[in-house]
Design a protein around this motif. Structure first.
Motif, short mmCIF file in Angstrom:
data_model
loop_
_atom_site.label_atom_id
_atom_site.label_comp_id
_atom_site.label_asym_id
_atom_site.label_seq_id
_atom_site.Cartn_x
_atom_site.Cartn_y
_atom_site.Cartn_z
N GLN A 132 45.49 43.98 45.89
CA GLN A 132 46.57 43.18 46.46
C GLN A 132 47.86 43.30 45.65
OE1 GLN A 132 44.34 39.50 46.34
NE2 GLN A 132 44.03 39.51 48.57
N LEU A 133 47.73 43.62 44.37
CA LEU A 133 48.91 43.69 43.50
C LEU A 133 49.90 44.75 43.95
CD1 LEU A 133 47.14 43.30 40.04
CD2 LEU A 133 48.44 41.55 41.31
N VAL A 138 56.20 31.29 38.14
CA VAL A 138 55.25 31.50 39.23
C VAL A 138 54.05 32.30 38.73
CG1 VAL A 138 54.88 32.45 41.54
CG2 VAL A 138 57.10 31.47 40.94
N VAL A 139 52.86 31.82 39.06
CA VAL A 139 51.62 32.53 38.80
C VAL A 139 50.89 32.70 40.12
CG1 VAL A 139 49.40 32.49 37.59
CG2 VAL A 139 51.45 31.59 36.46
N MET A 140 50.37 33.89 40.37
CA MET A 140 49.69 34.15 41.63
C MET A 140 48.18 34.07 41.47
SD MET A 140 51.81 37.52 42.95
CE MET A 140 51.12 38.54 41.62
N LEU A 141 47.51 33.55 42.47
CA LEU A 141 46.06 33.68 42.60
C LEU A 141 45.78 34.90 43.47
CD1 LEU A 141 44.61 30.12 43.33
CD2 LEU A 141 44.52 31.38 41.18
N PHE A 155 50.81 30.03 43.13
CA PHE A 155 50.90 30.43 44.53
C PHE A 155 49.65 31.21 44.92
CE2 PHE A 155 54.09 30.80 47.95
CZ PHE A 155 53.38 31.57 48.85
N ASP A 156 48.99 30.76 45.98
CA ASP A 156 47.77 31.40 46.45
C ASP A 156 48.13 32.67 47.22
OD1 ASP A 156 45.31 32.14 47.38
OD2 ASP A 156 44.82 30.21 48.29
N ALA A 157 47.98 33.83 46.56
CA ALA A 157 48.31 35.11 47.17
C ALA A 157 47.07 35.85 47.67
CB ALA A 157 49.06 35.98 46.16
N ARG A 158 45.97 35.14 47.82
CA ARG A 158 44.72 35.80 48.21
C ARG A 158 44.69 36.21 49.68
NH1 ARG A 158 40.43 31.59 46.73
NH2 ARG A 158 42.11 30.23 47.51
N PHE A 159 45.69 35.80 50.45
CA PHE A 159 45.77 36.22 51.84
C PHE A 159 46.62 37.48 52.00
CE2 PHE A 159 44.84 31.73 51.70
CZ PHE A 159 43.78 31.63 52.58
N THR A 160 47.03 38.06 50.87
CA THR A 160 47.74 39.33 50.90
C THR A 160 46.78 40.45 51.28
OG1 THR A 160 49.12 38.51 49.07
CG2 THR A 160 49.22 40.87 49.56
N ARG A 161 47.21 41.32 52.18
CA ARG A 161 46.37 42.45 52.55
C ARG A 161 46.36 43.47 51.42
NH1 ARG A 161 45.67 42.33 58.22
NH2 ARG A 161 44.17 43.98 57.88
N VAL A 171 54.58 39.58 38.95
CA VAL A 171 54.56 38.29 38.25
C VAL A 171 53.13 38.06 37.76
CG1 VAL A 171 56.42 37.38 39.70
CG2 VAL A 171 54.04 36.94 40.34
N PRO A 172 52.92 37.14 36.83
CA PRO A 172 51.56 36.90 36.31
C PRO A 172 50.58 36.52 37.41
CG PRO A 172 53.19 35.86 34.90
CD PRO A 172 53.92 36.34 36.11
N HIS A 173 49.31 36.87 37.21
CA HIS A 173 48.31 36.58 38.22
C HIS A 173 46.99 36.19 37.57
CE1 HIS A 173 47.58 40.84 37.20
NE2 HIS A 173 46.30 40.56 37.47
N VAL A 174 46.14 35.54 38.36
CA VAL A 174 44.80 35.14 37.94
C VAL A 174 43.84 35.60 39.04
CG1 VAL A 174 43.25 33.23 37.40
CG2 VAL A 174 45.64 33.16 36.64
N LEU A 175 42.77 36.26 38.66
CA LEU A 175 41.78 36.75 39.62
C LEU A 175 40.70 35.69 39.83
CD1 LEU A 175 40.80 39.26 41.28
CD2 LEU A 175 39.42 39.86 39.26
#
Length: 376
Positions: free
Chosen positions: A44-45, A35-38, A5-11, A51-55
């Motif tokens: 943003q975290l 689910v893994v977040m970008l 899931f592309d979470a890069r639009f999170t403020r 949940v797991p994330h990738v920068l």
């Protein structure tokens, strides 16, 4: 299902509509899926589920053109982006892109937080529909949040891809208004101050509502505040909060007569459902998207008529009318939930996986009709 899931639009400091939409869907999806977040900024975290994330790079970076190479290596079952601008050149994975609305074709002023070069590109992008078509057709499935937007997409032939609904929803709240409890003569507005939001008419209506106070809750520039102050009644009645926390927002909803929004166009209108979810009546402009979201529970008015706004507010003073509107709002809000929206998104992901497989193996089958959002 392994969903990236592309979470890069999170403020990084507070949620806006897109930011909250993405974070809420991630939380609901993560209850049952892998689910893994970008992300593009570790700050943003603070506003995202654990949940797991990738920068990776910012979605506004030139490196976005090549982000698919990085994603290919992560081997997701499907990738979901809550916007339509995600880079996809060379992708080897199913992709769901999201188009929330078409507001900026009629109201081309870009969000002020974007860098100047991006704002210039934004204006150019919205001069015609063909750039939108190019982006959307690079997906396997296009998600949207309302029947109203889905209808506009069909009218303007924005994509050849299947269009499925993944509805918006309010944040869960334990608070419920007591219809018999005292309430103040206060009205709330939650939203930006862009021209299409039509806050001017709302401020003008206050001259017809002595004894009432309008609370403008969102952040506002000094220039825009001065413009609205010039329209306010000489006796006052308009309060600028300059931003409120979620807790402060709920406190104000608990005490208000109504939430009022007079947009001439809107992508969704989440404050309507948020207010209804607490039992606070809603007065809204009579436009298709608000009719879809609010159903028969909201009080609809002509957005260009301050007198109509005043009449609607006064109608809530009639015996039993406020309690009736409060109950209707609670019933309407109960038809929306993030768990239901997450299930819609899972269905969109399954369609994307199937579409991606068909496109790789041969001619694609018939398009999938849009599915209705909960409560529509």
């Amino acid at each position: 299902m392994r969903i990236l899931f592309d979470a890069r639009f999170t403020r990084t400091d507070h949620h806006d509509g897109i930011s909250r939409y993405g974070a809420s869907l991630i939380a609901a999806l993560a209850e049952t899926d892998d689910v893994v977040m970008l992300i593009s900024d570790r700050r943003q975290l603070a506003l995202l589920p654990d949940v797991p994330h990738v920068l990776v790079n910012s979605p506004l970076s030139p490196a976005e053109l090549f982000v698919a190479r990085r994603i290919n290596a992560l081997e997701p079952d499907v990738v979901v982006c809550p916007m339509q601008t995600m880079g996809s050149w060379g992708r080897r994975y199913p992709l769901v892109l999201t188009l929330h609305d078409l507001i900026y074709y009629q109201n081309p002023t870009p969000p002020s937080f974007l860098p100047l070069p991006v704002r210039l590109l934004w204006r150019l992008y919205h001069l015609a529909y063909w750039p939108q078509r190019l982006l959307l057709d690079r997906a396997d499935v296009v998600a949207t949040i309302s029947d109203t937007t889905a209808d506009l997409m069909r009218r303007h032939r924005l994509t050849r891809r299947p269009v499925l609904l993944v509805g918006n929803a309010p944040q869960p709240s334990e608070r419920r208004r007591d219809p018999d409890a005292p309430r103040s003569a206060s009205l709330l507005y939650m939203g930006s101050f862009m021209p299409y939001k039509n806050v001017e008419t709302l401020v003008r209506a206050m001259a017809l509502l002595p004894g009432h106070t309008l609370h403008l809750l969102s952040r506002i520039t000094p220039e825009r505040r001065a413009e609205l102050e010039a329209l306010a009644p000489a006796a006052g009645g308009v309060v600028f909060h300059g931003g409120v926390t979620d807790g402060e927002y709920e406190d104000l909803l608990d005490d208000a007569t109504a939430l009022v929004t007079l947009s001439r166009a809107e992508g969704y209108g989440l404050p309507i459902i948020e207010a209804m979810g607490t039992g606070t009546p809603v007065i809204a402009s009579d436009i298709p998207i608000f009719r879809e979201v609010g159903g028969s529970a909201a009080l609809f008015v002509d957005p260009d008529d301050p007198a109509a706004v005043a009449v609607a507010v006064r109608s809530l003073e009639e015996p039993g009318r406020w309690a009736e509107a409060s109950r209707a709002g609670l019933e309407r809000a109960a038809t929306y939930s993030w768990s239901a929206s997450a299930e819609q998104l899972r269905e969109a992901c399954r369609h994307a996986i199937a579409e991606h497989g068909r496109r790789r193996s041969g001619p694609r089958g018939p398009a999938v009709p849009a599915q209705r959002a909960p409560g529509s």
